[in-house]
Design an enzyme around this catalytic site. Structure first.
Site, mmCIF file in Angstrom:
data_model
loop_
_atom_site.group_PDB
_atom_site.id
_atom_site.type_symbol
_atom_site.label_atom_id
_atom_site.label_comp_id
_atom_site.label_asym_id
_atom_site.label_seq_id
_atom_site.Cartn_x
_atom_site.Cartn_y
_atom_site.Cartn_z
ATOM 1 N N HIS A 26 -0.366 -7.245 10.980
ATOM 2 C CA HIS A 26 -1.413 -6.261 11.252
ATOM 3 C C HIS A 26 -2.511 -6.415 10.205
ATOM 4 C CE1 HIS A 26 -3.404 -2.334 11.351
ATOM 5 N NE2 HIS A 26 -2.940 -2.197 12.575
ATOM 6 N N ASP A 73 -4.511 -4.467 8.506
ATOM 7 C CA ASP A 73 -4.431 -3.615 7.315
ATOM 8 C C ASP A 73 -3.285 -4.041 6.410
ATOM 9 O OD1 ASP A 73 -6.595 -2.006 8.094
ATOM 10 O OD2 ASP A 73 -5.300 -0.681 9.262
ATOM 11 N N LYS A 74 -2.162 -4.415 7.004
ATOM 12 C CA LYS A 74 -1.029 -4.869 6.201
ATOM 13 C C LYS A 74 -1.296 -6.237 5.584
ATOM 14 C CE LYS A 74 1.395 -1.773 5.555
ATOM 15 N NZ LYS A 74 1.349 -1.540 4.134
ATOM 16 N N GLU A 100 -8.788 -4.621 -4.155
ATOM 17 C CA GLU A 100 -8.914 -4.264 -2.745
ATOM 18 C C GLU A 100 -9.182 -5.528 -1.929
ATOM 19 O OE1 GLU A 100 -8.271 -1.193 -2.386
ATOM 20 O OE2 GLU A 100 -8.752 -0.386 -4.359
ATOM 21 N N GLU A 134 -11.615 -4.046 -9.480
ATOM 22 C CA GLU A 134 -11.726 -4.114 -10.935
ATOM 23 C C GLU A 134 -10.422 -4.658 -11.529
ATOM 24 O OE1 GLU A 134 -14.263 -1.784 -8.960
ATOM 25 O OE2 GLU A 134 -12.334 -0.859 -9.385
ATOM 26 N N LYS A 162 3.202 -3.700 16.451
ATOM 27 C CA LYS A 162 3.286 -2.296 16.059
ATOM 28 C C LYS A 162 4.465 -1.667 16.786
ATOM 29 C CE LYS A 162 -0.678 -0.022 15.824
ATOM 30 N NZ LYS A 162 -1.991 0.570 16.210
ATOM 31 N N PHE A 222 -1.989 -8.603 25.193
ATOM 32 C CA PHE A 222 -2.246 -8.446 23.758
ATOM 33 C C PHE A 222 -2.212 -9.840 23.119
ATOM 34 C CE2 PHE A 222 -0.546 -6.316 19.591
ATOM 35 C CZ PHE A 222 -1.749 -6.593 18.960
ATOM 36 N N ASP A 242 -9.188 -6.513 14.993
ATOM 37 C CA ASP A 242 -9.636 -5.375 14.181
ATOM 38 C C ASP A 242 -9.808 -5.825 12.741
ATOM 39 O OD1 ASP A 242 -9.464 -2.848 15.921
ATOM 40 O OD2 ASP A 242 -7.485 -3.716 16.223
ATOM 41 N N ALA A 243 -10.779 -5.245 12.063
ATOM 42 C CA ALA A 243 -10.905 -5.470 10.627
ATOM 43 C C ALA A 243 -9.756 -4.772 9.910
ATOM 44 C CB ALA A 243 -12.244 -4.949 10.117
ATOM 45 N N ARG A 259 -4.948 1.427 4.058
ATOM 46 C CA ARG A 259 -5.282 2.212 5.245
ATOM 47 C C ARG A 259 -4.043 2.538 6.084
ATOM 48 N NH1 ARG A 259 -10.601 0.294 8.314
ATOM 49 N NH2 ARG A 259 -9.200 -1.329 9.115
ATOM 50 N N LYS A 260 -2.856 2.278 5.549
ATOM 51 C CA LYS A 260 -1.619 2.606 6.266
ATOM 52 C C LYS A 260 -0.672 3.364 5.333
ATOM 53 C CE LYS A 260 -2.052 1.183 10.528
ATOM 54 N NZ LYS A 260 -3.478 1.557 10.567
ATOM 55 N N LYS A 303 -2.617 -1.995 -6.931
ATOM 56 C CA LYS A 303 -2.763 -1.172 -8.133
ATOM 57 C C LYS A 303 -1.638 -1.460 -9.112
ATOM 58 C CE LYS A 303 -4.990 2.591 -5.595
ATOM 59 N NZ LYS A 303 -4.903 3.995 -5.157
ATOM 60 N N LYS A 313 -1.597 3.090 -12.634
ATOM 61 C CA LYS A 313 -2.167 3.961 -11.596
ATOM 62 C C LYS A 313 -1.050 4.844 -11.059
ATOM 63 C CE LYS A 313 -5.651 0.936 -11.804
ATOM 64 N NZ LYS A 313 -5.732 -0.055 -12.897
ATOM 65 N N ASP A 363 -1.106 6.860 -8.724
ATOM 66 C CA ASP A 363 -1.029 6.804 -7.262
ATOM 67 C C ASP A 363 0.201 6.033 -6.822
ATOM 68 O OD1 ASP A 363 -3.272 8.222 -6.634
ATOM 69 O OD2 ASP A 363 -4.559 6.498 -6.296
#
Length: 391
Positions: A17, A19-20, A45, A58, A175, A241, A249-250, A255-256, A276, A280, A282
């Site tokens: 995918h 995003d992955k 990123e 960064e 998916k 598909f 898709d970009a 984003r997941k 990260k 971090k 997060d």
């Protein structure tokens, strides 16, 4: 009599995918940097689209790594190695736009605003403010919610049958989505719906895809006693598909986040993980919150536990700790918070030290979930506080 059962749905996406893909590239860069310089500060990123990968963010490090090589190797391992897919590891352009970490942020992390004593863990502040959520439930052996556990197993199985040619016409982008029926007292009783969308070669027919996925994926993953005559199956419900991955898709790092965590069974603090370094919070504090929640449930103190930790940039100790057992705890939640404080050191440096987080272990978590991974040896999944909590 009124039926008080309810439905809960979670989804998973495979390593192909978009995003992955971005998550895995960002964590691949992080791993390479930590392998050479464990003190690297990384906020990497990635964005992917047709014919292009952009790596930005960064980084402060003494490491010297081949970022373009990491990008292409990651894409190749995922399976985009054929130009006929519209995107491939050798044909895509790779742009790099990396700068150094802000000196203001670095100062707060390197030396905490509150240094209270001899302990060096007091001297490292959180890399940002924010709240992180950890969750555990006793409904699966891995203490994960059943919907996300099954969804991950389905996408992982789809990847496995593609790689071993059991279903040779599959492509990397897949998916899954699983809907579980729960009783009023939150016990999972059956699978209500399974949705699978699997990228495929042009010559594969819908009938063939549905039959193969039923036989080689669903029946291999989902326990038969959870399926019944009323279970609904939607396999490639949109039909064809063929166009998938970054062409369809970009993709973007982070984003997941619900796929990465608990599939919607628990809240989320908002921060993503991939790319990260462990300063971090997060990332590192979300791992610690899962560790706390899992040990609380495994110790029998609750059937379900959601743990929230909050931090301030440059401050070493958590600003707040909350435990929510959703009414299943056998002690008041205020007592559970005190137990957490007594048995878990949740300062950022202490988390880093306890889990040994300054090492290249992250790319393996960037697909199929960061939690409940019994296929990986992840330190935040250890049940090493159960006996102390029981005592």
């Amino acid at each position: 009599m009124v039926n008080t059962n309810y439905l809960l749905t979670s989804e998973s996406v495979s390593e192909g995918h978009p995003d992955k893909m971005a998550d895995q590239i960002s964590d691949g860069v992080l791993d390479a940097l930590l392998a050479q310089d464990p003190m690297s500060r990384v906020a990497c990123e990635t964005s992917v689209t047709t014919g292009l990968v952009l790596v930005f963010g960064e980084i402060t490090t003494n490491a010297d790594v081949d970022i373009r090589g990491i990008v292409r190797d990651t894409i190749r391992k995922i399976g985009y190695d054929d130009p006929s897919y519209g995107f491939d590891c050798d044909g895509c352009s790779v742009l790099i736009a990396l700068d150094e970490q802000s000196t203001d942020i670095s100062a707060g992390v390197t030396e905490a605003l509150e240094v209270r004593g001899e302990d060096s863990a007091d001297e490292v502040g959180a890399g940002d403010q924010g709240m992180m959520i950890g969750y555990a439930a006793n409904e699966t052996p891995t203490f994960m919610p059943l919907p996300i556990a099954l969804a991950h197993q389905l996408t992982k199985r789809l990847t496995d049958v593609r790689r071993n040619n059991t279903i040779s016409y599959l492509r990397p982008d897949t998916k899954s989505q699983v809907t579980i029926e729960y009783t009023e007292d939150h016990k999972p009783v059956r699978v209500d719906t399974i949705v699978i969308s699997a990228q495929h070669d042009p010559e594969a027919t819908n009938e063939q895809i549905a039959a193969d996925i039923q036989q080689h994926v669903i029946r291999e993953v989902v326990p038969a006693d959870l399926l019944d005559a009323d279970t609904k199956y939607y396999i490639n419900p949109s039909g064809r598909f063929v166009i998938g991955g970054p062409v369809g898709d970009a993709g973007l790092t982070g984003r997941k986040i619900i796929v990465d965590t608990y599939g919607g069974s628990a809240r989320h603090g908002g921060g993503a993980f991939s790319g990260k370094d462990p300063t971090k919070v997060d990332r590192s504090a979300a791992y610690a919150a899962r560790w706390v929640a899992k040990n609380l449930v495994a110790a029998g103190l609750a059937e379900r536990a959601e743990v929230q930790l909050s931090y301030a940039i440059g401050v070493s100790t958590p600003i707040s700790i909350q435990v929510d057992t959703k009414g299943t705890g056998n002690k008041p939640e205020s007592e559970l918070v005190e137990l957490v404080k007594a048995n878990f050191d949740l300062r950022p440096q202490a988390i880093i030290d306890h889990f040994n987080l300054r090492r290249p272990i992250y790319q393996q978590t960037a697909a199929y979930g960061h939690f409940g991974r019994d296929d990986l040896d992840l330190p935040w999944e250890k049940l090493d506080r159960v006996e102390a909590l029981k005592a």
